[in-house]
Design a protein around this motif. Sequence first.
Motif, PDB file in Angstrom:
ATOM      1  N   TRP A  85      22.028  -0.686  -0.180  1.00  0.00           N
ATOM      2  CA  TRP A  85      20.639  -1.072   0.033  1.00  0.00           C
ATOM      3  C   TRP A  85      20.314  -1.638   1.413  1.00  0.00           C
ATOM      4  N   LEU A  86      21.300  -2.022   2.204  1.00  0.00           N
ATOM      5  CA  LEU A  86      20.987  -2.687   3.462  1.00  0.00           C
ATOM      6  C   LEU A  86      20.231  -1.779   4.428  1.00  0.00           C
ATOM      7  N   GLY A  87      20.564  -0.490   4.435  1.00  0.00           N
ATOM      8  CA  GLY A  87      19.855   0.433   5.317  1.00  0.00           C
ATOM      9  C   GLY A  87      18.372   0.500   5.013  1.00  0.00           C
ATOM     10  N   TYR A  88      18.015   0.488   3.746  1.00  0.00           N
ATOM     11  CA  TYR A  88      16.607   0.475   3.331  1.00  0.00           C
ATOM     12  C   TYR A  88      15.908  -0.765   3.866  1.00  0.00           C
ATOM     13  N   VAL A  89      16.542  -1.923   3.722  1.00  0.00           N
ATOM     14  CA  VAL A  89      15.931  -3.182   4.155  1.00  0.00           C
ATOM     15  C   VAL A  89      15.736  -3.199   5.670  1.00  0.00           C
ATOM     16  N   VAL A  90      16.786  -2.855   6.402  1.00  0.00           N
ATOM     17  CA  VAL A  90      16.713  -2.891   7.868  1.00  0.00           C
ATOM     18  C   VAL A  90      15.667  -1.916   8.383  1.00  0.00           C
ATOM     19  N   SER A  91      15.624  -0.725   7.829  1.00  0.00           N
ATOM     20  CA  SER A  91      14.694   0.306   8.311  1.00  0.00           C
ATOM     21  C   SER A  91      13.244  -0.112   8.120  1.00  0.00           C
ATOM     22  N   LEU A  92      12.918  -0.681   6.968  1.00  0.00           N
ATOM     23  CA  LEU A  92      11.531  -1.082   6.737  1.00  0.00           C
ATOM     24  C   LEU A  92      11.130  -2.260   7.609  1.00  0.00           C
ATOM     25  N   PHE A  93      12.013  -3.232   7.749  1.00  0.00           N
ATOM     26  CA  PHE A  93      11.694  -4.356   8.629  1.00  0.00           C
ATOM     27  C   PHE A  93      11.569  -3.898  10.082  1.00  0.00           C
ATOM     28  N   VAL A 148      10.523 -12.560 -11.519  1.00  0.00           N
ATOM     29  CA  VAL A 148      10.982 -12.568 -10.132  1.00  0.00           C
ATOM     30  C   VAL A 148      10.241 -11.543  -9.280  1.00  0.00           C
ATOM     31  N   ALA A 149       9.671 -10.507  -9.911  1.00  0.00           N
ATOM     32  CA  ALA A 149       8.956  -9.483  -9.155  1.00  0.00           C
ATOM     33  C   ALA A 149       7.576  -9.945  -8.712  1.00  0.00           C
ATOM     34  N   VAL A 150       7.062 -11.015  -9.290  1.00  0.00           N
ATOM     35  CA  VAL A 150       5.757 -11.536  -8.885  1.00  0.00           C
ATOM     36  C   VAL A 150       5.756 -11.873  -7.400  1.00  0.00           C
ATOM     37  N   ILE A 151       6.917 -12.265  -6.879  1.00  0.00           N
ATOM     38  CA  ILE A 151       7.026 -12.599  -5.458  1.00  0.00           C
ATOM     39  C   ILE A 151       6.665 -11.397  -4.602  1.00  0.00           C
ATOM     40  N   GLY A 152       7.089 -10.217  -5.040  1.00  0.00           N
ATOM     41  CA  GLY A 152       6.830  -9.026  -4.253  1.00  0.00           C
ATOM     42  C   GLY A 152       5.482  -8.400  -4.474  1.00  0.00           C
ATOM     43  N   VAL A 153       4.847  -8.680  -5.605  1.00  0.00           N
ATOM     44  CA  VAL A 153       3.567  -8.047  -5.907  1.00  0.00           C
ATOM     45  C   VAL A 153       2.512  -8.410  -4.870  1.00  0.00           C
ATOM     46  N   ARG A 154       2.516  -9.660  -4.423  1.00  0.00           N
ATOM     47  CA  ARG A 154       1.536 -10.085  -3.428  1.00  0.00           C
ATOM     48  C   ARG A 154       1.694  -9.291  -2.139  1.00  0.00           C
ATOM     49  N   GLY A 155       2.933  -8.877  -1.847  1.00  0.00           N
ATOM     50  CA  GLY A 155       3.168  -8.107  -0.636  1.00  0.00           C
ATOM     51  C   GLY A 155       2.613  -6.709  -0.684  1.00  0.00           C
ATOM     52  N   LEU A 156       2.298  -6.223  -1.894  1.00  0.00           N
ATOM     53  CA  LEU A 156       1.720  -4.881  -2.007  1.00  0.00           C
ATOM     54  C   LEU A 156       0.264  -4.856  -1.571  1.00  0.00           C
ATOM     55  N   ARG A 157      -0.338  -6.042  -1.430  1.00  0.00           N
ATOM     56  CA  ARG A 157      -1.712  -6.101  -0.966  1.00  0.00           C
ATOM     57  C   ARG A 157      -1.732  -6.117   0.557  1.00  0.00           C
ATOM     58  N   ARG A 158      -2.624  -5.387   1.122  1.00  0.00           N
ATOM     59  CA  ARG A 158      -2.701  -5.322   2.577  1.00  0.00           C
ATOM     60  C   ARG A 158      -3.343  -6.591   3.099  1.00  0.00           C
ATOM     61  N   ARG A 159      -2.636  -7.254   4.015  1.00  0.00           N
ATOM     62  CA  ARG A 159      -3.147  -8.513   4.546  1.00  0.00           C
ATOM     63  C   ARG A 159      -3.390  -8.376   6.033  1.00  0.00           C
ATOM     64  N   ARG A 160      -4.277  -9.225   6.491  1.00  0.00           N
ATOM     65  CA  ARG A 160      -4.525  -9.296   7.922  1.00  0.00           C
ATOM     66  C   ARG A 160      -3.824 -10.519   8.478  1.00  0.00           C
ATOM     67  N   THR A 179       7.757  -7.538   3.657  1.00  0.00           N
ATOM     68  CA  THR A 179       8.709  -8.409   2.962  1.00  0.00           C
ATOM     69  C   THR A 179       8.471  -8.368   1.459  1.00  0.00           C
ATOM     70  N   GLY A 180       7.216  -8.325   1.056  1.00  0.00           N
ATOM     71  CA  GLY A 180       6.908  -8.238  -0.363  1.00  0.00           C
ATOM     72  C   GLY A 180       7.418  -6.946  -0.980  1.00  0.00           C
ATOM     73  N   VAL A 181       7.209  -5.824  -0.278  1.00  0.00           N
ATOM     74  CA  VAL A 181       7.671  -4.530  -0.799  1.00  0.00           C
ATOM     75  C   VAL A 181       9.195  -4.507  -0.901  1.00  0.00           C
ATOM     76  N   THR A 234      11.460  -4.375  -4.409  1.00  0.00           N
ATOM     77  CA  THR A 234      12.380  -3.266  -4.665  1.00  0.00           C
ATOM     78  C   THR A 234      13.794  -3.761  -4.939  1.00  0.00           C
ATOM     79  N   LEU A 235      14.279  -4.675  -4.097  1.00  0.00           N
ATOM     80  CA  LEU A 235      15.660  -5.122  -4.247  1.00  0.00           C
ATOM     81  C   LEU A 235      15.862  -6.002  -5.471  1.00  0.00           C
ATOM     82  N   VAL A 236      14.884  -6.829  -5.801  1.00  0.00           N
ATOM     83  CA  VAL A 236      15.024  -7.672  -6.989  1.00  0.00           C
ATOM     84  C   VAL A 236      15.099  -6.802  -8.244  1.00  0.00           C
ATOM     85  N   ILE A 237      14.240  -5.794  -8.310  1.00  0.00           N
ATOM     86  CA  ILE A 237      14.271  -4.891  -9.463  1.00  0.00           C
ATOM     87  C   ILE A 237      15.605  -4.160  -9.529  1.00  0.00           C
TER      88      ILE A 237
END
Length: 590
Positions: A179-187, A289-301, A225-227, A231-234
């Motif tokens: 999974w590390l490649g997925y994390v690094v690539s998105l960040f 635990v996924a609630v932490i990531g759900v907020r990240g699915l919303r587009r923020r400014r 970070t939310g996405v 993904t990783l928690v799930i």
Amino acid sequence: MGLQTNGLSLEIVGREVSGRPVAGKPRRPAGPYLLGLPALLLSCLLLIPIGVTVVAAFRTTSGFGFGNFAVMGDPGALRAVGNSLAWVLVAFTLVVVGFFLALLSYRLPGLTSFLQPALVIPFAVSVLVSGATFRLIFDPAPERGTVTAVWTRLFGTSPVWLGPGLFWLVLVSAFGWTWLGYVVSLFRAGLDAIPDDVTRTIAAEGVTGWRRLFALEIPLLRPITGVVTLTLVIAAVRVFDLVLIVVPGSMQGSADVLGLNWWRANANGADSGRTAALGVVLFAIVAAVAVIGVRGLRRRRWAMPVSVVTPDPTLGRPKPSKLVRRFGWIVGFAVSLVWIFPAVVLVATALHSPREAGLHGWWSVSGLGFSSFSAAANIGLFRALLSTVLIAGAATAVLLVIAVPTAYLVAWGGLPQWLGRVVMAVFVVLAVTPVQMYAAPLQDAIGAAGLAGSRIALALVHAAAGLPFAVLLLRSAFASAPPALVSEALLGPARQSAVLATVQRTYRPALIAVAVLEFALVWNDFIVGFLISGPGTTPLSLVLWGEARQFSASSGTVAAAAVVASVVPAVLMLTFWQKVVRGLTAGSRP
């Protein structure tokens, strides 16, 4: 009342207005709602079995209550809960490590040149293949296991890496390698997308070092970070096949997670209400635990209180010197060699005969050849390969046909606000629902319909399981399109088709990401096929696991089957990875 104009006489008859005023409501065309009908029907493949599981969990001999949840008092179940929570900590740690690696590659240009392909390959292979690879590396026999051989040479002892306690090192290493490649690539994609004017403004303010990290990068990367966290928690809580293939049978009780505990209880004929309760508890942990990531699915400014200055165009991310670029290449090349090493071990083991692979390590020069591949073919590998192609292709096609119009409907289809929120909430819940919540009722229903072992039935289940994430991702891409462009399209005569044409540049990367990820995930799947499939489907992962149960005697055959199973998803990911990353971050970028 009469009115005369231009020789025309009009008579208007009125009546007294009575009663309270009624607010008018715009008429909503019913046509767009039909776009969501296929998604509703497909989602019922999960919703109905989930409902059956919830009812079974709360139904007791005396009515409804929490009696079935007494199963959580069992020491094995409590240990499984603790291990599942430990995996959540592993996921969070991996997110942090991946973020700092992405930041290092951002600060040190040249590092990604070699590192990117090395990080993508592990993400492309299945967790089952990763587990088999690291079991080869940590084989407790010094003549076979790479780490054991090096450790014995340095310290004179031979630790049992797959023994009590130490097996966690093997499990976490395999999970991190995947999974590390997925994390690094998105960040890294998020860092590259930071606007230049924002960077120059921060530089003009004199914000550097750690202050820049907490003032700029971290706030801007919250959506990604939310996405990533979601993904990783799930993935961590759903760990199933990794434990099955890495940990020897005598030790699996110590490594048990809730998903495995549920499977064992179900396989041993435990009361259906108690196994359903285990599934509900697993779902509750994942959802919490996924609630932490759900907020990240919303587009923020991004909003940061900085003074208004005229940025110097020469400021921003400084151009690295030639020495820094060369240092980045050297570090990237070294890290890439280390990261690709497990794949080298897997391929080298597969190129030895089954007998030689069972006696000596991958570095042995005797017994080289393709006899392990012939042995893999004799266990039905190529029949399983054809079956997997059909299942993955059908699931991906069904998913795309249904997910695109559904995501458009949620984003721009004119749904009432309350209904849109309900639909999104349902998809979020389905996205984090573990397979154990619907596996048993769905398996019974497929068997009752005479479809046990049917590839079409398994493909539809995969499409239903992938639909929530696909809709969430595509909806985010649709919603990130400029509202003004969409409004102009809606005013034209083409209406709905014009909207799709207007925002195609936004959703096309997300569409590619959905297609590639769905095909790869179905190709690499183990748990859905293992818990729901009948004997007629024989996906690749089931053939691989069946052979791996006698790992010491069949390591060469397992390695050969793992190599064959990994070629297609690896090529697919390496070819489309940049577009996949663009699609994953389309609605979450700064």
